[in-house]
Write an enzyme that holds these catalytic residues in place. Structure first.
Site, PDB file in Angstrom:
ATOM      1  N   LYS A 106       0.948  -1.196   0.128  1.00 16.03           N
ATOM      2  CA  LYS A 106       0.081   0.013  -0.071  1.00 16.03           C
ATOM      3  C   LYS A 106       0.838   1.153   0.014  1.00 16.03           C
ATOM      4  O   LYS A 106       2.147   1.220   0.615  1.00 16.03           O
ATOM      5  CB  LYS A 106      -0.919   0.151   1.214  1.00 16.03           C
ATOM      6  CG  LYS A 106      -2.019   0.941   0.958  1.00 16.03           C
ATOM      7  CD  LYS A 106      -3.137   0.116   0.483  1.00 16.03           C
ATOM      8  CE  LYS A 106      -4.432   0.701   0.269  1.00 16.03           C
ATOM      9  NZ  LYS A 106      -5.497  -0.348   0.147  1.00 16.03           N
ATOM     10  N   GLY A 218     -20.727   6.341   3.089  1.00 19.86           N
ATOM     11  CA  GLY A 218     -19.715   7.071   1.983  1.00 19.86           C
ATOM     12  C   GLY A 218     -20.542   7.026   0.746  1.00 19.86           C
ATOM     13  O   GLY A 218     -21.613   6.645   0.701  1.00 19.86           O
ATOM     14  N   GLY A 220     -18.248   7.423  -2.198  1.00 16.28           N
ATOM     15  CA  GLY A 220     -16.965   7.375  -3.090  1.00 16.28           C
ATOM     16  C   GLY A 220     -17.069   6.328  -4.237  1.00 16.28           C
ATOM     17  O   GLY A 220     -18.357   5.617  -4.003  1.00 16.28           O
ATOM     18  N   ASN A 221     -16.164   5.769  -4.926  1.00  8.42           N
ATOM     19  CA  ASN A 221     -16.416   4.800  -5.811  1.00  8.42           C
ATOM     20  C   ASN A 221     -16.832   3.565  -5.165  1.00  8.42           C
ATOM     21  O   ASN A 221     -17.848   2.904  -6.070  1.00  8.42           O
ATOM     22  CB  ASN A 221     -14.823   4.759  -6.402  1.00  8.42           C
ATOM     23  CG  ASN A 221     -14.796   3.309  -7.417  1.00  8.42           C
ATOM     24  OD1 ASN A 221     -14.768   2.295  -6.951  1.00  8.42           O
ATOM     25  ND2 ASN A 221     -15.068   3.660  -8.576  1.00  8.42           N
TER      26      ASN A 221
HETATM   27  N1  GLU Z   1      -7.444   0.007  -3.275  1.00 12.57           N
HETATM   28  C1  GLU Z   1      -8.131  -1.205  -3.502  1.00 12.57           C
HETATM   29  C2  GLU Z   1      -8.144  -2.124  -2.341  1.00 12.57           C
HETATM   30  O1  GLU Z   1      -7.837  -1.697  -1.015  1.00 12.57           O
HETATM   31  C3  GLU Z   1      -7.722  -1.957  -4.783  1.00 12.57           C
HETATM   32  C4  GLU Z   1      -6.348  -2.585  -4.662  1.00 12.57           C
HETATM   33  C5  GLU Z   1      -5.733  -2.940  -6.116  1.00 12.57           C
HETATM   34  O2  GLU Z   1      -6.495  -3.024  -6.932  1.00 12.57           O
HETATM   35  O3  GLU Z   1      -4.571  -3.261  -6.239  1.00 12.57           O
HETATM   36  O4  GLU Z   1      -8.214  -3.315  -2.336  1.00 12.57           O
END
Ligand code: GLU
Length: 428
Positions: A106, A218, A220-221
Site C-alpha cells: 500500500k 460513504g 466514493g467509488n
Molecule cells: N485499493 C483497492 C483495495 O484496497 C484496490 C487495490 C488494487 O487493486 O490493487 O483493495
C-alpha cells in the site's frame, strides 16, 4: 479516523488472535506481524504559484510470498505510516483470500487531493514515481487507485514509470483508464464483488435480495458501485448513503424512505464524493447527521468509507433489524465493536473478503496487460463473479467447519495460503 485509533494495532490484534487459534510458530508470526519493506519519501512539488512544497509519502510492502506486492495508493490528508502499514497487511490477506497470485502492499501521500490543481496532482504523482520506481514494477509492486486517487492519476504513474525504464510498461499499475491499458469493469469491480458476497450470504441465510434494505456509509467509488449493483443485481433498496462535506467539514446522511437513486445522487456529487445538499433536498431527500446511517432500521449495513467507523462507543446504535454487516471499507470495525457484532449474531462479511473484487479485477487487468489482449466487460464480470463466489465459499466453509466467526475464518484461509507459500519458498 480519530487520533486514538491506530489501524496497524487493529491489524496486528486481528492477526495475533488468529495466529493463536492456528498455533502459528513464533518465527512465522514475527515474519507476518510486520511488513518486509517500507519506503518513506519526501516528494517535492512545485506549486502552480511557483512555491515549493514537500509532501511525506510512503510505500509499504508487507509480504510477497504469493506474488508481487499489490495495493492502492492513497492521497489523504493526515496519512500516517501506521495506516499504510495496516492497509498493506490487509492487502496480503485480501489477495490470499481472493486466491490470486499477488502479495500485499500500500502507498500513501499525506496531502489533501482537493487542495491541488490537476497539473499539481500530475507533478506530485510523477515526483512520487521518480523516487520509488526502482522498487516498483509488474514483478515487484503494482499500485492501484484508492482514496483520493483515480484512473487518470494511475495513467500518469504508468507514463512516468515507462519514461524511467525506457519502455512501455502498462502492468506497473492497475485501475488505468480504459483505452490506456485499463480493464473494462474495473470501475465497478469492488461494488460488484461486495454485492456478490451479499448475494452468497443471503442464499445461505435462506433469504432473497428483493426488497432487502441497506444503509451505506460513504459515497466514493466503492459506495457508488455497491449501491448501483445492490439495486440492479439483487433488487434491493438503499435507504441512505453518507458523505463528507468539504465546505462544512462535517458528514451528512442522505435518506429517502422509498430508497435513494444512486445515479441521481451521482449527478449532484463532486469528484471528491461531496453531495450537493441543496439539490438533494429539492429532490425530496432528508439530510441527516453523518452518523445516522449506523442506526437506520435496515437489513444490511455497509460501511464503505474509512477505517475505525464502528467502535465501542457507537456499536450499540445498530438497529435490531440488521442481519448482515458487509464491510466494504478496509478495517471499519474496531475489536471491541467486533465482539458486540459477534454476540448479536449479525452475519459479518469481513473486509478483506468483502471488498476483494477490486484487486481481483486489478489482477485481471495485469493479466490482460501481460497478454496485450483485452476482454469484454461481460467476460471480466463473469470471471469476477466466479472468483468472488469461490473466495466466499472457502471462507464460509472454513467458518462452518471450525465453527468460527467469519473474520477469523477469512484470516485462517488467508494466513494458511501465505504460510504455505512461505514454506515452499524456504522462508520459514
Ligand atoms: N485499493 C483497492 C483495495 O484496497 C484496490 C487495490 C488494487 O487493486 O490493487 O483493495
Amino acid at each position: 479516523m480519530t487520533k486514538e485509533i491506530n489501524p496497524f494495532e487493529l491489524a496486528q490484534k486481528q492477526f495475533d488472535h488468529v495466529a493463536d487459534m492456528l498455533d502459528l510458530p513464533e518465527d512465522v508470526r514475527a515474519y507476518l506481524r510486520w511488513p518486509r519493506k517500507e519506503f518513506h519519501v519526501r516528494v517535492p512539488l512545485r506549486m502552480d504559484n511557483g512555491e515549493l512544497k514537500i509532501f511525506n509519502g510512503y510505500r509499504v510492502q508487507h509480504n510477497n510470498a504469493l506474488g508481487p506486492n499489490k495495493g492502492g495508493l492513497r492521497f489523504f490528508a493526515g496519512e500516517t505510516v501506521d495506516t499504510v502499514r495496516a492497509l498493506a497487511t490487509w492487502m496480503t490477506w485480501k489477495c490470499a483470500v481472493a486466491n490470486i497470485p499477488l502479495g500485499g502492499g500500500k502507498g500513501g501521500v499525506d496531502v489533501d487531493p482537493a487542495s491541488l490543481s490537476t497539473p499539481e496532482k500530475e507533478r506530485l504523482i510523477r515526483g512520487y514515481v521518480r523516487l520509488l520506481w526502482k522498487n516498483m514494477g509488474p514483478r515487484q509492486d503494482v499500485p492501484a487507485p484508492d482514496m483520493g486517487t483515480n484512473a487518470q492519476m494511475m495513467c500518469w504513474f504508468m507514463d512516468e514509470y515507462s519514461n524511467q525504464v525506457g519502455q512501455y510498461v502498462p502492468g506497473v499499475v492497475t485501475g488505468k483508464p480504459v483505452g490506456a491499458g485499463g480493464s473494462l469493469g474495473r470501475n465497478q469491480a469492488t461494488g460488484f464483488g461486495i454485492v456478490v458476497c451479499i448475494r452468497e450470504t443471503l442464499k445461505r441465510l435462506g433469504m432473497n435480495g428483493k426488497g432487502m434494505t441497506a444503509a451505506i456509509q460513504g459515497f466514493g467509488n466503492v459506495a457508488q458501485s455497491t449501491a448501483i449493483n445492490f439495486i440492479n443485481m439483487l433488487g434491493g433498496i438503499v435507504k441512505c448513503v453518507s458523505c463528507w462535506d468539504r465546505a462544512d467539514k462535517a458528514s451528512y446522511t442522505f435518506y429517502k424512505k422509498e430508497g435513494i437513486d444512486p445515479n441521481f445522487l451521482l449527478s449532484i456529487t463532486d469528484q471528491y464524493g461531496t453531495i450537493d445538499k441543496v439539490k438533494a433536498k429539492e429532490a425530496g431527500y432528508e439530510v441527516l447527521d453523518g452518523d445516522s446511517w449506523l442506526s437506520m432500521d435496515v437489513d444490511i449495513l455497509i460501511p464503505a468509507a474509512l477505517e475505525g467507523q464502528i467502535r465501542a462507543d457507537n456499536v450499540e446504535k445498530i438497529s435490531k433489524q440488521v442481519k448482515i454487516l458487509a464491510e466494504a471499507a478496509n478495517g471499519p470495525t474496531m475489536t471491541e465493536a467486533d465482539e458486540v457484532i459477534k454476540k448479536r449474531k449479525i452475519f459479518l462479511i469481513p473486509d478483506f473478503l468483502c471488498n476483494s473484487g477490486g484487486v481481483t479485477c486489478s489482477y485481471f487487468e495485469g493479466v490482460q496487460n501481460d497478454a496485450n489482449f483485452y476482454w469484454s466487460e461481460a467476460e471480466v464480470l463473469s470471471k469476477l463473479d466466479e472468483k468472488m463466489t469461490a473466495a466466499y465459499s472457502s471462507v464460509y466453509e472454513m467458518a462452518q467447519q471450525k465453527k468460527v466467526y467469519m473474520r477469523d475464518a477469512a484470516y485462517m484461509v488467508a494466513i494458511q495460503r501465505v504460510v504455505d507459500a512461505m514454506k515452499l519458498r524456504g522462508w520459514v
